[in-house]
Design a protein around this motif. Sequence first.
Motif: not given
Length: 640
Positions: A338-345, A359-360
């Motif tokens: 996941a990218p920074q700021g992203g939320v995983t499934a 978060d970072a």
Amino acid sequence: MISFFRRFITSKVGVAFMLVFLGVIAFAFVAGDLSNTTLGGATTAGRAGAVATVGGDDVTEGQLSDRIRREYEAARRQQPDLTFETYLAQGGLDSVLTRMLSSLALDRFARAQGMTVSTAAEVAQIQQMQSFRGLDGNFDRAAFDGLLRQLGMSEAEFRSEIAREMLASQVLVAVAGAASPPDAIVRAQANLLLEGRTGSAAFVPASSITVPAPTPADLQDFYRRNIARYTVPERRVARYALVDRDALPIAAPTEAQIAAAYRENAARYAATETRTLSQVILPTEAAARTVAERVRGGTPLAAAASAAGVEPATLPGQTRDAFARLSSAPVAAAAFAAPQGGVTAPARSGLGWHVVRVDAVDRTAGRSLDQARAELTAELTTARREAALGDVVARVQDEIGGGATFEEAAAATGLRIVSTPALLPDGREAGATATPQPLAVQVARAVFGTEPDADPVVQEVVPNQTYALVAVAQVVPAAAPPLAQVADRVTADLRQQRVLAEARRIATDIARRANGPTSLSQALSAAGRSLAVTRVEATRQELAGQVTPQTAALFSLRPEAARAFEAADRSGWYVVHLDEVRRGNAANRPDIVAAAQNVLTGQLGQEYAEQFVAAARAAVGVTRNEDGINRVRASLSGGQ
């Protein structure tokens, strides 16, 4: 240090637990204020070879001599310039014997009552001793065996000492813990703590006094009577050869070696990525999906987690492998995809279903061989120097072990020999006041820690950096220099003595005049002295803190009495007059009452312990053999 031992053994504070058997062993010896009481037991000629008997068992001359030497070595570790003669002169023999007899008597008494110490308890006590712990903090058998060899003790003897002192401690802790002072005495003590005293003080400075210049005859007489003051202690000249890590010749690392080190540390120089992650773990996939959707829709993770009945956790500085160990490989794969700021499934671990927010992301670029070359070269060079240092030190020790002389061992390893001036035990030269260099301190420690004709020793100067091969080159006996060499010092000392004697005479005369209703100011006027008078006051409770000597003196005087005493720095004499005593009242001071209770409980517990030791010695039967004690004293008085 020995003066501390003597003060301790003759004080109430030292009754229950006396001192450390050696600087590295936590043997709490029991005894106390025994030398001034009737605890010594009977005295008799005794059996040959015995210094005392405890319950019918002999304490031999050899046992006492060995214990004295061990304790002296422990004392000298704390006070390197302590000589064996000084140790004995200041009561070392009597102190050791008293504690030995009391410890043995308590041990026999406790065992007669059915008390024992289990093998497991002995082992646990030994394993808890800091001196026997290795670098990992655990018990190190090699360290234990090494110290036993150093002490000349078997494991059975050591464990016997441990069991004896554990029994004594158990007995005395129980006895001292039974102390409970009466309330009336506690209240009286509390009132006494609040007692206040007010007085006045004057100072007679030595600097204001003039005395005639001493004559040559005066100097000669003073020098003769105070010859010990000017005697220079034994000094030793050392020969040493340094083994310094950074001075050892070594070959520079080759390119192949640097490349090999780079490959061996590939992970260290590879690109890295760490992430700060926040996650929630839920029991079902459906609940996890709901939380993930709410967060993607803009709901803060904490709010979405709270609605689901859980709390998020923040995990800073996570690598993929580290996070996988905390969760599972699928969870870590999702979090690092996941990218920074992203939320995983939602992804599953043995703990449940994870929803992770990135978060970072912190990425560190890898370093090439060229970029790491300087660091690797320095590390390889240091490692080679450390290996070379170990090799040279080992070769020197092998040479000495093989019977080589100091010169032969130094020549065989290519070391340069240096001679020192005559050094005192602390590394200074006679008359020097500056702090000695670390090398001089270590060299002096080595030559004063061995016999003059002993083999050379290898002394560590700087850990893992510098060692020295050291031998005694010359012993300069203690001697007093000719008067002409110290005439200025003798003149100054004699003048100071005369000046202080005159200051004392003046102060004593003022104090005599001030005794009674006469104030200190009136006494000064009557004596024709123009000195400043200062007011001093304190409560008895304040004596436990930092107070001036003249303030403390108030509590050694009766009302309207005066006393003269010398200043601690020998700068003159004080006169103190007690003007007023104010009785204390602790009726509304529960804190003071509690403090008095604690003090008296401790003092009473110490008194109980002292009396119990006396009773145990009487019950077991302790008999001293003065002939045997004197034989030990005579055999030891010749030196170490």
